[in-house]
Scaffold this motif. Structure first.
Motif, mmCIF file in Angstrom:
data_model
loop_
_atom_site.group_PDB
_atom_site.id
_atom_site.type_symbol
_atom_site.label_atom_id
_atom_site.label_comp_id
_atom_site.label_asym_id
_atom_site.label_seq_id
_atom_site.Cartn_x
_atom_site.Cartn_y
_atom_site.Cartn_z
ATOM 1 N N ILE A 34 0.831 -1.214 0.000
ATOM 2 C CA ILE A 34 0.000 0.000 0.000
ATOM 3 C C ILE A 34 0.857 1.253 0.000
ATOM 4 C CG2 ILE A 34 -1.599 1.362 1.413
ATOM 5 C CD1 ILE A 34 -2.805 -1.365 2.315
ATOM 6 N N ALA A 35 1.851 1.306 0.871
ATOM 7 C CA ALA A 35 2.695 2.503 0.971
ATOM 8 C C ALA A 35 3.484 2.741 -0.309
ATOM 9 C CB ALA A 35 3.643 2.377 2.158
ATOM 10 N N GLY A 36 4.021 1.681 -0.898
ATOM 11 C CA GLY A 36 4.761 1.838 -2.149
ATOM 12 C C GLY A 36 3.876 2.330 -3.276
ATOM 13 N N ALA A 37 2.680 1.738 -3.397
ATOM 14 C CA ALA A 37 1.752 2.127 -4.466
ATOM 15 C C ALA A 37 1.279 3.565 -4.302
ATOM 16 C CB ALA A 37 0.561 1.174 -4.483
ATOM 17 N N LEU A 38 0.861 3.919 -3.088
ATOM 18 C CA LEU A 38 0.365 5.279 -2.842
ATOM 19 C C LEU A 38 1.483 6.303 -2.945
ATOM 20 C CD1 LEU A 38 -2.586 6.182 -2.089
ATOM 21 C CD2 LEU A 38 -2.178 3.733 -1.994
ATOM 22 N N GLY A 39 2.707 5.910 -2.592
ATOM 23 C CA GLY A 39 3.841 6.819 -2.747
ATOM 24 C C GLY A 39 4.073 7.181 -4.198
ATOM 25 N N SER A 40 3.984 6.189 -5.071
ATOM 26 C CA SER A 40 4.188 6.439 -6.502
ATOM 27 C C SER A 40 3.072 7.299 -7.087
ATOM 28 C CB SER A 40 4.263 5.102 -7.248
ATOM 29 O OG SER A 40 4.515 5.320 -8.616
ATOM 30 N N ILE A 41 1.832 6.996 -6.706
ATOM 31 C CA ILE A 41 0.692 7.762 -7.216
ATOM 32 C C ILE A 41 0.749 9.206 -6.738
ATOM 33 C CG2 ILE A 41 -1.821 8.009 -7.105
ATOM 34 C CD1 ILE A 41 -1.911 4.904 -6.943
ATOM 35 N N ALA A 42 1.030 9.383 -5.455
ATOM 36 C CA ALA A 42 1.126 10.738 -4.905
ATOM 37 C C ALA A 42 2.238 11.518 -5.594
ATOM 38 C CB ALA A 42 1.373 10.678 -3.399
ATOM 39 N N ALA A 43 3.367 10.849 -5.817
ATOM 40 C CA ALA A 43 4.498 11.515 -6.479
ATOM 41 C C ALA A 43 4.140 11.921 -7.899
ATOM 42 C CB ALA A 43 5.712 10.589 -6.480
ATOM 43 N N MET A 44 3.408 11.068 -8.607
ATOM 44 C CA MET A 44 3.016 11.382 -9.981
ATOM 45 C C MET A 44 2.179 12.657 -10.023
ATOM 46 S SD MET A 44 0.733 9.144 -12.670
ATOM 47 C CE MET A 44 -0.747 9.282 -11.653
ATOM 48 N N TYR A 45 1.181 12.741 -9.149
ATOM 49 C CA TYR A 45 0.325 13.927 -9.136
ATOM 50 C C TYR A 45 1.075 15.153 -8.630
ATOM 51 C CZ TYR A 45 -3.884 11.297 -10.271
ATOM 52 O OH TYR A 45 -4.827 10.532 -10.914
ATOM 53 N N TRP A 46 1.948 14.955 -7.642
ATOM 54 C CA TRP A 46 2.647 16.097 -7.053
ATOM 55 C C TRP A 46 3.647 16.699 -8.034
ATOM 56 C CZ3 TRP A 46 1.281 18.631 -2.814
ATOM 57 C CH2 TRP A 46 2.158 19.573 -2.285
ATOM 58 N N ILE A 47 4.418 15.843 -8.713
ATOM 59 C CA ILE A 47 5.413 16.382 -9.658
ATOM 60 C C ILE A 47 4.722 16.996 -10.879
ATOM 61 C CG2 ILE A 47 5.799 14.271 -11.014
ATOM 62 C CD1 ILE A 47 8.465 16.843 -9.880
ATOM 63 N N THR A 48 3.551 16.466 -11.246
ATOM 64 C CA THR A 48 2.779 17.072 -12.345
ATOM 65 C C THR A 48 2.302 18.461 -11.948
ATOM 66 O OG1 THR A 48 2.042 14.887 -13.098
ATOM 67 C CG2 THR A 48 0.790 16.780 -13.865
ATOM 68 N N TRP A 49 1.865 18.594 -10.701
ATOM 69 C CA TRP A 49 1.440 19.906 -10.200
ATOM 70 C C TRP A 49 2.619 20.861 -10.122
ATOM 71 C CZ3 TRP A 49 2.638 22.173 -5.304
ATOM 72 C CH2 TRP A 49 1.938 23.371 -5.043
ATOM 73 N N ARG A 50 3.790 20.334 -9.768
ATOM 74 C CA ARG A 50 4.985 21.170 -9.589
ATOM 75 C C ARG A 50 5.594 21.599 -10.919
ATOM 76 N NH1 ARG A 50 8.304 23.476 -6.523
ATOM 77 N NH2 ARG A 50 9.044 22.479 -4.646
ATOM 78 N N THR A 51 5.630 20.691 -11.893
ATOM 79 C CA THR A 51 6.377 20.945 -13.132
ATOM 80 C C THR A 51 5.538 20.857 -14.399
ATOM 81 O OG1 THR A 51 7.020 18.627 -13.467
ATOM 82 C CG2 THR A 51 8.423 19.959 -12.023
ATOM 83 N N GLY A 52 4.333 20.351 -14.285
ATOM 84 C CA GLY A 52 3.478 20.208 -15.470
ATOM 85 C C GLY A 52 3.626 18.881 -16.173
ATOM 86 N N LYS A 53 4.544 18.031 -15.729
ATOM 87 C CA LYS A 53 4.759 16.730 -16.375
ATOM 88 C C LYS A 53 4.919 15.632 -15.320
ATOM 89 C CE LYS A 53 6.912 18.564 -20.570
ATOM 90 N NZ LYS A 53 5.734 18.249 -21.412
ATOM 91 N N PRO A 54 4.375 14.428 -15.592
ATOM 92 C CA PRO A 54 4.510 13.305 -14.649
ATOM 93 C C PRO A 54 5.863 12.608 -14.807
ATOM 94 C CG PRO A 54 3.181 12.638 -16.508
ATOM 95 C CD PRO A 54 3.508 14.093 -16.727
ATOM 96 N N ASP A 55 6.886 13.187 -14.227
ATOM 97 C CA ASP A 55 8.264 12.714 -14.342
ATOM 98 C C ASP A 55 8.392 11.265 -13.855
ATOM 99 O OD1 ASP A 55 10.966 12.162 -13.996
ATOM 100 O OD2 ASP A 55 11.455 14.194 -13.344
ATOM 101 N N PRO A 56 8.764 10.317 -14.741
ATOM 102 C CA PRO A 56 8.888 8.904 -14.320
ATOM 103 C C PRO A 56 9.925 8.702 -13.217
ATOM 104 C CG PRO A 56 8.881 9.075 -16.710
ATOM 105 C CD PRO A 56 9.006 10.467 -16.184
#
Length: 213
Positions: A34-56
């Motif tokens: 759960i923590a690994g999955a939610l960490g990745s999802i949260a990071a995807m949305y957060w970096i998209t909000w920060r930079t405009g792109k979902p940085d892999p």
């Protein structure tokens, strides 16, 4: 590489600590996932909000951040708390990278941000989210399970904070001293020249070309 680490983390958190007959084994494995999955999802949305792109790369760091952060509390928290820990760690991993870059500190793959920052949060998370349902008889005298502030217990958080202080003091001190000494006795210092960094470090550092063309 990230998914190999994810697979290995189940051995690291669950199988290395518990027998498969221990009912807590399944909780640890579930919390890890759960923590690994939610960490990745949260990071995807957060970096998209920060930079405009979902940085892999940041999504990978978010997953690793979630895995690192859940390692300490994995046996002591409920799945909902594992989700919260994963989300916070995914965001913290990204913000840690930006924090270090602003201070011109080299951390090319975000290793300090992931292992240092989210790891610190994970250690503290035991004292925050531990639900008191596991660990009876631990901590020397308690007959109840390990409990954090969500259960009204503040002592465990204090113990975890002390652990963080010791870890950072010892590890940072040893690492800082090691690299200071190495830098002093290494010709030209341990930092590569800017020219070599731009051209590639394979030939000047290793003596062979990684890509002949």
């Amino acid at each position: 590489g990230c998914f190999i680490l994810l697979f290995g983390w189940f051995g690291f958190n669950a199988a290395s600590t518990f027998a498969s007959t221990d009912t807590q084994f399944s909780t640890v494995a579930a919390n890890t996932a759960i923590a690994g999955a939610l960490g990745s999802i949260a990071a995807m949305y957060w970096i998209t909000w920060r930079t405009g792109k979902p940085d892999p790369g940041m999504m990978v760091n978010g997953m690793l951040g979630g895995l690192v952060a859940i390692t300490a509390p994995c046996a002591f928290v409920a799945p909902w708390a594992a989700a919260v820990i994963g989300v916070v760690a995914g965001i913290l991993a990204i913000e840690g990278v930006f924090f270090l870059e602003k201070r011109k500190i080299d951390d090319p793959v975000g290793a300090v941000a992931v292992h240092g920052f989210t790891g610190t949060f994970g250690v503290l998370a035991v004292g925050i989210f531990a639900n008191g349902k596991y660990g009876a008889g631990w901590n020397g005298s308690s007959s109840e399970g390990v409990a954090g502030i969500i259960e009204g217990e503040w002592g465990q958080l204090g113990a975890q904070a002390l652990g963080v202080l010791v870890i950072w003091t010892v590890i940072f001190g040893v690492a800082f001293g090691f690299f200071k000494i190495q830098n002093k006795f290494t010709k030209g210092g341990i930092r590569s020249t800017e020219e070599d960094e731009i051209n590639g470090l394979d030939l000047p550092e290793m003596g062979v070309l990684a890509y002949n063309d």
